[in-house]
Design a protein around this motif. Structure first.
Motif, mmCIF file in Angstrom:
data_model
loop_
_atom_site.group_PDB
_atom_site.id
_atom_site.type_symbol
_atom_site.label_atom_id
_atom_site.label_comp_id
_atom_site.label_asym_id
_atom_site.label_seq_id
_atom_site.Cartn_x
_atom_site.Cartn_y
_atom_site.Cartn_z
ATOM 1 N N SER A 142 -4.978 -2.746 -6.175
ATOM 2 C CA SER A 142 -4.326 -3.733 -7.031
ATOM 3 C C SER A 142 -2.955 -4.130 -6.491
ATOM 4 N N ALA A 143 -2.200 -3.154 -5.980
ATOM 5 C CA ALA A 143 -0.864 -3.435 -5.461
ATOM 6 C C ALA A 143 -0.913 -4.382 -4.266
ATOM 7 N N VAL A 144 -1.882 -4.172 -3.364
ATOM 8 C CA VAL A 144 -1.997 -5.045 -2.195
ATOM 9 C C VAL A 144 -2.388 -6.454 -2.623
ATOM 10 N N ASP A 145 -3.352 -6.561 -3.540
ATOM 11 C CA ASP A 145 -3.754 -7.880 -4.048
ATOM 12 C C ASP A 145 -2.574 -8.634 -4.647
ATOM 13 N N LYS A 146 -1.819 -7.955 -5.510
ATOM 14 C CA LYS A 146 -0.698 -8.605 -6.194
ATOM 15 C C LYS A 146 0.399 -9.008 -5.212
ATOM 16 N N ALA A 147 0.692 -8.160 -4.234
ATOM 17 C CA ALA A 147 1.749 -8.475 -3.274
ATOM 18 C C ALA A 147 1.402 -9.714 -2.462
ATOM 19 N N LEU A 148 0.160 -9.831 -2.024
ATOM 20 C CA LEU A 148 -0.238 -11.001 -1.224
ATOM 21 C C LEU A 148 -0.190 -12.279 -2.061
ATOM 22 N N SER A 149 -0.668 -12.193 -3.305
ATOM 23 C CA SER A 149 -0.650 -13.378 -4.174
ATOM 24 C C SER A 149 0.773 -13.798 -4.509
ATOM 25 N N ALA A 150 1.641 -12.812 -4.788
ATOM 26 C CA ALA A 150 3.001 -13.136 -5.195
ATOM 27 C C ALA A 150 3.823 -13.701 -4.045
ATOM 28 N N TYR A 203 0.825 -1.204 0.000
ATOM 29 C CA TYR A 203 0.000 0.000 0.000
ATOM 30 C C TYR A 203 0.862 1.257 0.000
ATOM 31 N N ARG A 204 1.859 1.288 0.885
ATOM 32 C CA ARG A 204 2.725 2.468 0.957
ATOM 33 C C ARG A 204 3.463 2.701 -0.367
ATOM 34 N N SER A 205 3.962 1.622 -0.926
ATOM 35 C CA SER A 205 4.716 1.750 -2.173
ATOM 36 C C SER A 205 3.835 2.329 -3.273
ATOM 37 N N ALA A 206 2.618 1.805 -3.397
ATOM 38 C CA ALA A 206 1.717 2.294 -4.441
ATOM 39 C C ALA A 206 1.321 3.742 -4.192
ATOM 40 N N ARG A 207 1.037 4.062 -2.948
ATOM 41 C CA ARG A 207 0.634 5.445 -2.626
ATOM 42 C C ARG A 207 1.756 6.424 -2.933
ATOM 43 N N ARG A 208 2.983 6.049 -2.575
ATOM 44 C CA ARG A 208 4.122 6.942 -2.788
ATOM 45 C C ARG A 208 4.497 7.054 -4.259
ATOM 46 N N GLU A 209 4.032 6.132 -5.079
ATOM 47 C CA GLU A 209 4.229 6.229 -6.520
ATOM 48 C C GLU A 209 3.124 7.038 -7.191
#
Length: 475
Positions: free
Chosen positions: A330-338, A315-321
């Protein structure tokens, strides 16, 4: 000091400033942090010789320059206004602040109580530092020369606790003389209180001295918080129990528990404070927008802490981008799956507030819908269309609502409202929120979590995470 000497001091200060590599704006920020009260424009005019400054303001500028020169070892220092042969350090309040700043450089955290006490002596005051424990139930004195004989003070019922609860100062009359209590702040986060007793001719009934003590307490709080980042000595005073590795990880990943701008105030907390396993929150404030998030991975598996930390990091990474709510989702979903594969989920809420108009946009992924409450209005659940938890895939619907001036926005995990008494009754979160609305957000968080903890007798079945924000409605 003669006008000739003042002019020579200005010339050398300007010459030294030229070697600092700072812009005028950067110098002004350092000068303002020391208590300087002229504008950036006037400061620039002073450096050019076009605007005179009073002696104390000149010394503040000199010290701001010298702070930078100390970072550039070997550079010539700017002079203070004292005559040659006299003590070259400023006196009074500035001496206290300078002593605190100078003394705090490159010292172990355990030395800070003595340095704070020494700063107080420049104002003819005796100072003792108390820090709040992580459950915010008591204030504990830091070891130091003024601490012997002092005991822990309850936040809920003591005078010191009143200063802490109200984030201000409280003056009391004691048999030994008046005593002032001032809250220790790191920015807007409450760290504890400063006990202030008068020595020599200091008058604690002087309102100007009250203001000076508030500045001293705020600077002390900032330095104490900074020292905790590189040492454990002060932090150990705040701990009343041990923390396991998961709780340690989650606490270190939390942002400051309170932050504020002129347009927004946000505060958060977690329980059980020493055994948190799967809850975290985050926020970010800008000139135009406030972003808020809360995540709950449960506390039933050994990996909950790692899972919720991964969600927070994504979440932080996506927000800061610069990603919007959809990109964050989407970023949180992908990180958990990966990282953890299918079947690993985290419940949560993402939100953003437009600070110009109070527009709230939010998305719930199996989490609890936000609550909004204002003056004279019972807490109301914001309309939500919840999607499955993060990690389950899918796309949630982003809902929109409008905050009114002064409204409180509340994000929470199921562990707060789900706290149960011995007879199975659920914690009445809206009722306790309504009862606490007259307080600032950090005090509301403290009171609500304490009430939930009392309701379930510390037997939380789920981690309790709480994030409360207020939109004042004015720019």
């Amino acid at each position: 000091m003669s006008s000739l000497q003042a002019a020579e001091q200005r010339r050398i200060i300007a010459d030294c400033f030229a070697r600092t590599g700072l812009t005028v704006e950067q110098l002004w920020l350092r000068y303002f942090a020391l208590g300087g009260d002229v504008s950036e424009v006037d400061l620039e005019a002073y450096l050019r010789g076009a605007f005179p400054l009073p002696r104390i303001q000149r010394d503040m500028v000199a010290h701001a320059v010298n702070e930078r020169l100390d970072e550039l070892s070997g550079a010539r220092r700017a002079p203070y206004s004292s005559d040659a042969g006299d003590d070259s350090r400023p006196r009074g309040l500035l001496a206290a602040l300078v002593g605190l700043l100078d003394g705090a450089q490159r010292v172990s955290p355990e030395r800070l109580p003595a340095i704070v006490a020494a700063a107080g002596r420049a104002l003819d005051l005796e100072l003792t530092v108390y820090l709040a424990d992580y459950e915010q139930r008591q204030l504990f004195p830091l070891p130091g020369e003024s601490a012997p004989g002092r005991v822990a003070l309850p936040i809920e019922t003591s005078t010191a606790g009143r200063a802490y609860r109200n984030a201000g100062t409280v003056l009391t009359e004691e048999p030994s003389g008046p005593r002032l209590w001032a809250v220790l702040l790191d920015g807007d986060e409450r760290m504890g209180v400063l006990e202030i007793e008068a020595a020599a001719d200091a008058d604690l009934n002087d309102l100007t001295l009250h203001t000076q003590c508030q500045w001293l307490a705020s600077l002390s709080g900032h330095l104490i918080a900074a020292a905790m980042r590189y040492g454990d000595g002060l932090d150990m005073t705040r701990r009343r129990k041990g923390r396991g590795p998961t709780a340690e990880l989650l606490w270190r990943n939390l942002p400051p528990l309170t932050a504020a701008t002129g347009d927004f105030v946000v505060a958060g907390g977690v329980e059980p404070a020493y055994d948190i396993r799967g809850v975290t929150f985050d926020y970010a404030l800008s000139e135009t927008t406030a972003w808020l998030a809360i995540f709950d991975a449960g506390r039933d598996t050994v990996s909950s802490g790692l899972v919720v930390s991964a969600a927070l990091a994504a979440y932080r990474s996506a927000r800061r981008e610069g990603q919007d709510l959809r990109g964050q989702e989407s970023a949180v979903d992908k990180a958990l799956s990966a990282q953890f594969g299918d079947g690993t989920t985290v419940r949560g809420t993402l939100a953003e507030v437009d600070l110009d108009h109070g527009t709230l946009r939010h998305l719930e992924a199996g989490g609890e819908p936000p609550l909004v409450l204002g003056t004279g209005r019972w807490p109301a659940t914001v309309d939500s269309a919840r999607r499955p938890p993060f990690g389950d895939g899918g796309t949630g619907h982003i809902e929109t609502a409008r905050l009114d001036t002064g409204d409180l926005l509340v994000l929470h995990t199921e562990g707060v409202a789900g706290a149960r008494s011995a007879d199975g009754a659920r914690f009445a979160l809206p009722r306790f929120l309504d009862a606490a609305t007259g307080h600032a957000p950090p005090e509301i968080v403290r009171r609500v979590l304490a009430a939930a903890k009392s309701h379930c007798r510390s037997g939380f079945t789920g981690d309790a995470g709480l994030l409360i924000a207020r939109w004042p409605g004015t720019r």
